[in-house]
Design a protein around this motif. Structure first.
Motif, mmCIF file in Angstrom:
data_model
loop_
_atom_site.group_PDB
_atom_site.id
_atom_site.type_symbol
_atom_site.label_atom_id
_atom_site.label_comp_id
_atom_site.label_asym_id
_atom_site.label_seq_id
_atom_site.Cartn_x
_atom_site.Cartn_y
_atom_site.Cartn_z
ATOM 1 N N MET A 1 0.826 -1.211 0.000
ATOM 2 C CA MET A 1 0.000 0.000 0.000
ATOM 3 C C MET A 1 0.860 1.260 0.000
ATOM 4 N N LEU A 2 2.001 1.209 0.702
ATOM 5 C CA LEU A 2 2.894 2.372 0.771
ATOM 6 C C LEU A 2 3.897 2.271 -0.369
ATOM 7 N N GLU A 3 3.557 2.909 -1.501
ATOM 8 C CA GLU A 3 4.382 2.820 -2.704
ATOM 9 C C GLU A 3 4.715 4.217 -3.214
ATOM 10 N N PHE A 4 5.826 4.285 -3.920
ATOM 11 C CA PHE A 4 6.258 5.549 -4.525
ATOM 12 C C PHE A 4 7.048 5.210 -5.792
ATOM 13 N N PRO A 5 6.571 5.613 -6.984
ATOM 14 C CA PRO A 5 7.230 5.218 -8.234
ATOM 15 C C PRO A 5 8.677 5.711 -8.298
ATOM 16 N N ARG A 6 9.500 4.917 -8.969
ATOM 17 C CA ARG A 6 10.919 5.282 -9.080
ATOM 18 C C ARG A 6 11.117 6.546 -9.915
ATOM 19 N N TRP A 7 10.241 6.727 -10.908
ATOM 20 C CA TRP A 7 10.422 7.924 -11.745
ATOM 21 C C TRP A 7 10.219 9.208 -10.943
ATOM 22 N N LYS A 8 9.395 9.140 -9.890
ATOM 23 C CA LYS A 8 9.236 10.316 -9.034
ATOM 24 C C LYS A 8 10.501 10.584 -8.229
ATOM 25 N N TYR A 9 11.183 9.487 -7.789
ATOM 26 C CA TYR A 9 12.466 9.674 -7.110
ATOM 27 C C TYR A 9 13.469 10.343 -8.051
ATOM 28 N N ALA A 10 13.436 9.928 -9.322
ATOM 29 C CA ALA A 10 14.348 10.532 -10.303
ATOM 30 C C ALA A 10 14.058 12.023 -10.464
ATOM 31 N N ILE A 11 12.765 12.390 -10.479
ATOM 32 C CA ILE A 11 12.398 13.798 -10.610
ATOM 33 C C ILE A 11 12.866 14.585 -9.389
ATOM 34 N N ILE A 12 12.672 14.000 -8.189
ATOM 35 C CA ILE A 12 13.101 14.682 -6.968
ATOM 36 C C ILE A 12 14.608 14.919 -6.982
ATOM 37 N N LEU A 13 15.370 13.884 -7.334
ATOM 38 C CA LEU A 13 16.832 14.021 -7.367
ATOM 39 C C LEU A 13 17.260 15.068 -8.391
ATOM 40 N N LEU A 14 16.600 15.052 -9.560
ATOM 41 C CA LEU A 14 16.950 16.022 -10.608
ATOM 42 C C LEU A 14 16.643 17.446 -10.143
ATOM 43 N N VAL A 15 15.456 17.648 -9.532
ATOM 44 C CA VAL A 15 15.074 18.985 -9.070
ATOM 45 C C VAL A 15 16.027 19.473 -7.985
ATOM 46 N N VAL A 16 16.362 18.589 -7.036
ATOM 47 C CA VAL A 16 17.263 18.976 -5.949
ATOM 48 C C VAL A 16 18.657 19.311 -6.493
ATOM 49 N N PHE A 17 19.144 18.496 -7.441
ATOM 50 C CA PHE A 17 20.480 18.751 -8.009
ATOM 51 C C PHE A 17 20.517 20.083 -8.757
ATOM 52 N N LEU A 18 19.520 20.315 -9.632
ATOM 53 C CA LEU A 18 19.511 21.563 -10.403
ATOM 54 C C LEU A 18 19.302 22.771 -9.489
ATOM 55 N N SER A 19 18.469 22.614 -8.477
ATOM 56 C CA SER A 19 18.231 23.726 -7.547
ATOM 57 C C SER A 19 19.500 24.077 -6.791
ATOM 58 N N ALA A 20 20.224 23.046 -6.322
ATOM 59 C CA ALA A 20 21.475 23.307 -5.609
ATOM 60 C C ALA A 20 22.494 23.973 -6.525
ATOM 61 N N LEU A 21 22.537 23.532 -7.796
ATOM 62 C CA LEU A 21 23.499 24.094 -8.752
ATOM 63 C C LEU A 21 23.226 25.573 -9.003
ATOM 64 N N TYR A 22 21.950 25.922 -9.240
ATOM 65 C CA TYR A 22 21.626 27.302 -9.613
ATOM 66 C C TYR A 22 21.438 28.216 -8.398
ATOM 67 N N ALA A 23 21.330 27.624 -7.207
ATOM 68 C CA ALA A 23 21.302 28.445 -5.995
ATOM 69 C C ALA A 23 22.706 28.714 -5.479
ATOM 70 N N LEU A 24 23.671 27.908 -5.894
ATOM 71 C CA LEU A 24 25.038 27.999 -5.380
ATOM 72 C C LEU A 24 25.695 29.365 -5.597
ATOM 73 N N PRO A 25 25.490 30.042 -6.748
ATOM 74 C CA PRO A 25 26.149 31.352 -6.934
ATOM 75 C C PRO A 25 25.818 32.373 -5.862
ATOM 76 N N ASN A 26 24.724 32.184 -5.144
ATOM 77 C CA ASN A 26 24.332 33.168 -4.134
ATOM 78 C C ASN A 26 25.217 33.151 -2.900
ATOM 79 N N ILE A 27 26.047 32.101 -2.735
ATOM 80 C CA ILE A 27 26.942 32.082 -1.574
ATOM 81 C C ILE A 27 28.231 32.846 -1.852
ATOM 82 N N TYR A 28 28.445 33.255 -3.111
ATOM 83 C CA TYR A 28 29.664 34.000 -3.458
ATOM 84 C C TYR A 28 29.379 35.496 -3.364
ATOM 85 N N PRO A 29 30.044 36.210 -2.467
ATOM 86 C CA PRO A 29 29.782 37.649 -2.313
ATOM 87 C C PRO A 29 30.346 38.452 -3.480
ATOM 88 N N GLN A 30 29.809 39.638 -3.668
ATOM 89 C CA GLN A 30 30.311 40.533 -4.707
ATOM 90 C C GLN A 30 31.450 41.386 -4.160
#
Length: 616
Positions: A1-30
């Motif tokens: 009953m407690l199921e979660f498709p693998r393709w959703k895990y792939a989407i989560i990992l992709l979103v988290v990876f891209l978000s971390a990549l494009y949020a990273l420049p904000n830690i570099y001060p001007q």
């Protein structure tokens, strides 16, 4: 009953990876920086780099680096802190003289490997990054005089084209236009033609004189239109500069407020947004220009100009073939000889006039006049008085070698002038001159303090939420906390990707979106606890809890999104910043609450066969 498709895990990992990549420049001060740009006729080269280094050494300033960009024509001095920036700026302004423009700047430090992916830091508003604040006053009288001159010129053209002889058509001091016809001219026909072409004007016929007056309602409309056109032109010019999220709004009857985030020096901004440079094309009048200059006697219908290249006089027809106000677009380019030029495209009416002129004047010369309104400041009785000097120079006199209409190029400019003029022509001309009556620089130090306070507020909100969830929901509290952290990263990444601007109201919207995300997770956790109290097995309780809470969460968040969209569509300035972060935060919170937390919970509990209780 407690199921979660693998393709959703792939989407989560992709979103988290891209978000971390494009949020990273904000830690570099001007880096606080000083930008040096050359004025007309002066080069930015290695000699300037050496000279800048010597000036800074004399002033006791040790820069991080001095970067030369010959293509852009500027030199960037990176410094360690804001105090050094101020000290370096003052030293360079004194040491380099008037041939160079010294402007404060903020230089990015994002690594090249990140910029290759298109990653860039989030833009900050005036309240966070600093910038400049202008109040500009529109010279409405100049707009009225320009429109009256246009009415007078149009009246001359109507009479001339219909072969009605006249002695003069002039604008009088009281704002009316007086046409004095030849004694043999048909006054009734002339009045009918003028009435058909200029129905808005009030006419009064007396003998061979036709007096035309602009009604008060039209004068008021001209004044209002001048401010509206100036606001549109300012927005276009600031877009050309590349300033993100500027604030341009009307203040009172004749003033405009302009705020430019990230711009730390008023000189370049004032030069661009207050400039009124344009072009005008005239036919060349036959006659001895040197004799006209010597005697002061100019042929009727002609005007004496000065050629920029030779310094000699040029006689041009007063009637304009086309002006910069009638240009659809303009691009900086080079001619067949490799010299700087501006490629222009006229609108249909001006293109038709240009085609008619060139068709009838192949082999004859045409002059191009460069018109620039230059601001001047002088002290009168101890007070600063702002005036403007209009400079009109002939930049080109060339024979018309072939027939052309809307599209052609104009030469006679240097590269910097060609670039600036192309930008001004693309953005449009000002309907009326504007004076800077107030200017303030909001320092980046104040913005830095605001950023620190905003980050502190969001941080404390996150910590308080973390403590509450860990104490109240235990393991599911940790899951919720992970989702909130991912939520922050996603919001930061999305705003960085789309070039949205973060302001203090934006921080408020971000904090509110965290609160809405908390609400969603509370609904889910309470639903799970309710199912457990009803005796439902743990795995089934998790699945049913998510399924039942999803509808309520979706309904609540859709109404929040609609409110945010309405604020963004109808609001201005701070309201739009608040709405942007609110909408992005709500969408991210729905994803993290309904998808990410369910994926984590499934990963933790789905494979446990003898699960009897949940830490919730």
């Amino acid at each position: 009953m407690l199921e979660f498709p693998r393709w959703k895990y792939a989407i989560i990992l992709l979103v988290v990876f891209l978000s971390a990549l494009y949020a990273l420049p904000n830690i570099y001060p001007q880096d606080p920086s000083v930008q040096v740009t050359a004025s007309r006729g002066v080069e930015v080269d290695e000699a300037l780099r050496t000279r800048v280094g010597e000036v800074l050494q004399t002033a006791g300033v040790a820069p991080k680096s001095v970067d030369l960009d010959e293509d852009a024509g500027n030199l960037l001095v990176r410094l360690h802190d804001l105090d050094e920036q101020t000290q370096a700026s003052e030293a360079l302004r004194t040491g380099l003289g008037e041939n160079y423009t010294v402007a404060l700047n903020l230089a990015p430090t994002v690594p090249d490997w990140l910029t290759r992916f298109g990653a860039k830091p989030m833009l900050l508003g005036l309240d966070l990054q600093g910038g400049v604040h202008f109040v500009m006053q529109v010279d409405q009288q100049a707009a009225l005089e320009r429109r009256l001159d246009a009415y007078a010129e149009e009246a001359r053209a109507i009479l001339r084209d219909n072969r009605i002889r006249y002695e003069s058509v002039e604008r009088r001091a009281d704002g009316s236009i007086l046409a004095v016809l030849d004694p043999a001219a048909d006054v009734s026909r002339a009045n009918s033609l003028l009435a058909a072409d200029q129905p808005v004007l009030i006419r009064n016929v007396s003998g061979q004189r036709i007096a035309m007056r602009v009604p008060d309602s039209e004068l008021q409309q001209i004044s209002a239109d001048a401010i509206d056109q100036n606001i549109t032109t300012l927005r276009n010019r600031i877009d050309e500069i590349g300033v993100a999220e500027p604030v341009i709004q009307r203040q009172g009857n004749n003033r405009v407020v302009v705020q430019l985030p990230g711009v730390q020096d008023t000189a370049e901004a004032k030069r661009m947004i207050g400039a009124t440079a344009t072009l005008a094309y005239h036919s060349v009048v036959e006659g001895d220009a040197f004799e006209a200059q010597r005697t002061g006697i100019v042929p009727p219908g002609a005007r004496l100009y000065t050629d920029r290249r030779t310094g000699g006089p040029v006689l041009l027809n007063r009637r304009v073939i086309a002006t910069g106000e009638e240009m659809v677009t303009a691009q900086s380019t080079y001619d067949e000889n490799g010299l700087p030029a501006v490629s222009v495209t006229l609108n249909a009416a001006a293109g038709s006039r240009m085609f008619d002129f060139t068709s009838a004047n192949v082999g004859r010369p045409m002059g191009v006049v460069y018109i620039e309104r230059i601001p001047q400041v002088r002290m009168v009785n101890g007070e600063e008085e702002r005036t403007f000097r209009v400079s009109e120079e002939v930049i080109s006199v060339a024979n018309v070698n072939a027939v052309f209409g809307r599209n052609f190029i104009t030469t006679g400019l240097d590269k910097a002038e060609a670039d600036d003029l192309a930008r001004l022509l693309r953005s449009g001309s000002l309907a009326a001159p504007m004076d800077f009556v107030e200017e303030r620089i909001v320092g980046p130090s104040l913005g830095r303090e605001n950023v620190e306070r905003g980050v502190t507020a969001v941080g404390f909100a996150f910590i308080f939420t973390l403590i509450f969830f860990m104490l109240y929901y235990r393991m599911f509290g940790l899951i919720t906390t992970a989702a909130l952290l991912i939520n922050l990263v996603i919001v930061t990444a999305v705003m960085s990707i789309f070039g949205a601007t973060m302001t203090l109201p934006g921080f408020a919207g971000l904090a509110l979106s965290i609160g809405l995300s908390v609400d969603a997770n509370v609904l889910i956790n309470e639903r799970i606890r309710e199912e457990l109290r009803n005796g439902v097995p743990p795995k089934a309780a998790i699945a049913i809890g998510y399924d039942k809470a999803s509808t309520s969460i979706f309904d609540a968040n859709v109404t929040g999104i609609l409110a945010g969209v309405a604020l963004y569509a109808f609001g201005t300035g701070p309201l739009r910043g608040f709405a942007m972060t609110l909408v992005v935060g709500i969408i991210a919170s729905m994803f993290t609450a309904l998808t990410v937390t369910r994926g984590i919970a499934t990963l933790m509990y789905a494979r446990r066969k003898k699960l009897k209780s949940l830490a919730i």
